[in-house]
Structure formats: C-alpha cells, structure tokens
Design a protein around this motif. Structure first.
Motif, short mmCIF file in Angstrom:
data_model
loop_
_atom_site.label_atom_id
_atom_site.label_comp_id
_atom_site.label_asym_id
_atom_site.label_seq_id
_atom_site.Cartn_x
_atom_site.Cartn_y
_atom_site.Cartn_z
N HIS A 164 0.82 -1.21 0.00
CA HIS A 164 0.00 0.00 0.00
C HIS A 164 0.85 1.26 0.00
O HIS A 164 0.38 2.34 0.38
N CYS A 174 -7.30 0.70 -5.33
CA CYS A 174 -6.83 -0.45 -4.54
C CYS A 174 -7.95 -0.94 -3.63
O CYS A 174 -8.88 -0.20 -3.33
N CYS A 176 -7.81 -1.18 -0.62
CA CYS A 176 -7.78 -0.41 0.62
C CYS A 176 -8.50 0.92 0.48
O CYS A 176 -8.69 1.63 1.47
N CYS A 181 -1.81 2.26 -5.30
CA CYS A 181 -0.98 1.43 -4.42
C CYS A 181 -0.23 0.40 -5.27
O CYS A 181 -0.74 -0.05 -6.30
ZN LIG Z 1 -3.87 0.00 -1.07
#
Ligand SMILES: [Zn+2]
Length: 319
Positions: A164, A174, A176, A181
């Motif tokens: 990340h 991503c 996340c 990332c």
């Molecule tokens: Zn990420």
C-alpha cells in the motif's frame, strides 16, 4: 515441551504440533469457511487444535505456547485482530484471549507476512541475516521486516504494508480505498486487471477475447512472445522495483526474500524489477544486498507461527 502453530488464511486453516526444537510433527488442514463468519471460524480453529493434539498424542496441558498468523491488520501487542479483508466479521476481536481460554494454551497472534519472515529467518533462506525483508507478491503484496534479527511490527502491528505504498498518483483503485498502491498494479490481481482493461483494445494479443484473464494467463502469453503480456509484466515489475528501491533506502537490508506466486513470472517481471530497484535506490544502500527465493514452501506460515510461539514462551520465562 511441544508448541502449536496455526496458519489462518481466508481459504485454508492449517494447524501444526511441533517439538521443543520447532520441528513440525503433526499437521492438519481444513478449509477456513471464512464466509460463515467469526464464531464459526473460531470454533473451527479450536476444533482443529484439538484434532492435531489428539493425532499427535499430546495433551493440551503439556503445550508450552500457541502461535497464530493471520492476514493483517492485526495488533500483536494487544492480541487483537483488527479487520482483515478476507476474514469477514473479524473486527477488533481479542483472539489471544479467546484462544487461550478455549484451548488452555497461552496464545499469541501476529501478522502472517511477519511470521513468514520470522520462519525464513529461523529455519529457511534468511538464516544468519540480521537486517532482512521478506516480500511476498501473490493475490496481494505484503512484507515482514526483521531488524537486528527481531521482528519489527511498528507501534500497532501495521509496519510492512509495502503493497500500500502509493507508487502511481491517481493510479488504479486499490482494495484499501486508495489509488495507485503497489498492490493495485503489481499483485496477481493488479496484473489480471491490467490484462482485462487493455486486452479488448489489442485484437492481435493472445489475451484478447479472454473473459476473465488471470495473472497466470498473462505469464503464459508472455512466454509465448505476446507483446501486450510482456508489457503488462514489465510495468508490474518496474513498479515493484520502485517500491523495493524505497525499502532498500529506508532499511538498508542485507537480504530480501522475494516470494509469492507472481514471482514465478521469472525474468519477465524480475528483469524490470531489478533495473527499477537500482534506479530508485542508492548504490551504497545496495552494497552486499542479496535477493533470494524463500526456502520453506507451503509450510512457511506454520513454521513461522511455531517459531513465534517459541519466542513468546522464552520471553515469558525471562519475565
Ligand atoms: Zn492500497
């Protein structure tokens, strides 16, 4: 006295009983059945521990300590599972306390990538190295860091989230929630996404017309000389190298253990990775640096978990 090691993934649950020196004696494997939720998974862990101990002929009361590795984020010092993406329902779960109570064995959790690093350090490819980073590139990208021969987890267990690091501003989305990332570009998932997005515009490519191209399809096509596939792997390798160069400058490691299914792409990925790593790090930071493949194979998570249990038991004896 024996130890128990557990490798809990989103798909597979493995439990091992190891002897006093950490050698695996009995291993049981079951599907995690993560989709059925937290209570169900915890029951399965406890049942698998009982099954492994029985198969090994070891009463729980004789076991020194239990180590469990699972996907992050986790907080090892607090014994908390925070919110792993592939273990639905696990939110701030005090797993150390739950397992200690259910099994009667002192239990200690840690992030699986860190325990893999520990396993390779104690019994695999990284023996003897004091500053090392274990990077794994598969569905996701993660890392475990050892400094002065000891796990470095950061203030709350989050250190090592190499996947990340943002390497491309406004890059692909991503899991996340951030954009660009490393994991969104260079993981198996990122490589598959790149193939899915670019293949429809490239009728000459072997990837054209594949409904759901996987990273393995891209590697296979690159081996057969496909230009698009080669370019996708080159792009992934180059960003991987950029992140590795950052790690090299930050930690000045002696050794990087590079594992995970995506590394099987070989020189298509590793050539661009090396070049980009060298471009993005200092020569002085790379002095003597070795990059090696892991030595422990599928059992790395179990071996790391057992080694972690042994370390915790030793700490407990000292205090
Ligand atoms: Zn990420």
């Amino acid at each position: 006295m024996p130890y128990v090691g557990i490798d809990l993934g989103g798909t597979q649950l493995r439990v091992a009983v190891a002897d006093d020196r950490g050698r695996l004696r009995t291993v049981v494997r079951h599907p995690t059945e993560a989709a059925r939720g937290r209570q169900h998974v915890i029951k399965r862990i406890v049942a698998a521990v009982a099954e492994a101990l029985e198969a090994d002929g070891t009463p729980a009361g004789r076991v020194h300590a239990l180590g469990i590795g699972l996907p992050g984020p986790v907080d090892p010092a607090a014994g908390l599972v925070i919110s792993p993406a592939n273990l639905p329902g696990f939110r701030n779960v005090p797993l150390n306390r739950i397992l200690t109570r259910a099994t009667g064995i002192p239990s200690f959790l840690h992030h699986d990538a860190h325990l893999a690093a520990l396993g390779e350090h104690r019994r695999g490819a990284a023996r003897g190295a004091s500053e090392l980073i274990y990077v794994t590139v598969s569905t996701g990208i993660g890392a475990g860091i050892l400094l002065r021969g000891e796990l470095y987890a950061g203030a709350h267990g989050i250190a090592g989230e190499v996947g990340h690091i943002v390497v491309q501003r406004d890059g692909p989305l991503c899991t996340c929630g951030n954009r660009g990332c490393l994991e969104a570009i260079a993981s198996g998932t990122g490589i598959a996404r790149a193939a899915r997005e670019s293949a429809p515009r490239r009728p000459g490519s072997a990837l054209h017309g594949l409904l759901e191209p996987h990273a393995e399809d891209v590697v296979r096509a690159a081996r057969a000389g496909d230009e698009l596939a080669t370019a996708i792997l080159e792009n992934a390798g180059s960003y991987l190298g950029l992140a590795m160069g950052t790690l090299v400058n930050l930690f000045n490691p002696q050794l990087i253990v590079l594992g995970g299914s995506v590394i099987k792409a070989g020189h298509f990925l590793l050539g661009p990775m090396r070049r980009s790593m060298n471009d993005s790090s200092w020569k002085a930071a790379r002095r003597g640096l070795r990059i090696v493949r892991p030595a422990l194979g599928d059992d790395v998570g179990l071996i790391g978990a057992v080694e972690f249990a042994r370390l915790q038991a030793r700490h407990a004896r000292k205090t």
